[in-house]
Design an enzyme around this catalytic site. Sequence first.
Site: not given
Length: 366
Positions: A248, A333, A335
């Site tokens: 990001c 993202h 994650e």
Amino acid sequence: MQSKRYLVLEDGSFYEGYRLGSDNLTVGEIVFNTAMTGYQETISDPSYTGQIITFTYPLIGNYGINRDDFESLVPTLNGIVVKEASAHPSNFRQQKTLHDVLELHQIPGIAGVDTRSITRKIRQHGVLKAGFTDRKEDIDQLVKHLQQVELPKNEVEIVSTKTPYVSTGKDLSVVLVDFGKKQNIVRELNVRGCNVTVVPYTTTAEEILAMAPDGVMLSNGPGNPEVVECAILMIQGILGKIPFFGICLGHQLFALSQGASSFKMKFGHRGANHPVKNLETGKVDITSQNHGYAIDIDSLKSTDLEVTHLALNDGTVEGLKHKTLPAFSVQYHPEANPGPSDSNYLFDDFVAMMTNFKEKERHINA
């Protein structure tokens, strides 16, 4: 009887609803998020620092809030806007209501408004400054304030850790530069055996190299990447000496450090359902995203960076890698939290990159 509250935009439009959360009325940049679930992870994502989130999904708060799903210790957004907020959540993990948590952290909100209309306005006109008031007679004064107020420029300074700390693992050593990290980045590294040292965003290349890590992770975070000049210098100082992976804001800073440029998007990507194409494999991942800036693809032509991923909705850059050095990044993202885990294999790729680099260095020094 529910107390009235008004959401006011800098263009003079306003929406009447009812009070949600705190009476600590704030202003901020209003954006929208298209995820259907994961509101707890969303409101605790530091990348939303200073922003007011409009949730497009019509019912928010129906499974409550629990202590385990926060992505940061303290939410730092400036407000939320919802069509309907559940007052009676039902979930076996639920400990507080959404209203309770907003009130606890001094975050205002509004419910009972037409979130579709607000989202269309943002899509058509771009992000706007917005604020809340509980008095209709104060709307004109708030509009003038919104048109004049300058929002903070460096939100990273607000959310980055002030002192280094360690999340223990057993194998590879990773320095995570905290621009406003989500906690699940640490979890994904820990579950792969990485010992993670989280450091402030002002940490220099020399300080990182002195720690002798196996790799460096550049976290997500809020705001304009061009403001975080110290991180650009840090990346230039470690490139080629240690493998690194940017997510990001970390992705944007990686690109800027190599001579690319960024631009502010009209309304950004915020949600858990954004399709991204991997140009190397041809596969498409559904990704979680939260950014209002992107890298100018034309500015990459004179750099040593190669585009690896593109957004299928608008063609913006979603992934980069260095042509010769062990460094890569993604705009989205991997994650997740919230969102799909299609892309968490990128953490495996990072571990493999660190292992290979370490082995190569061992042979060179043998």
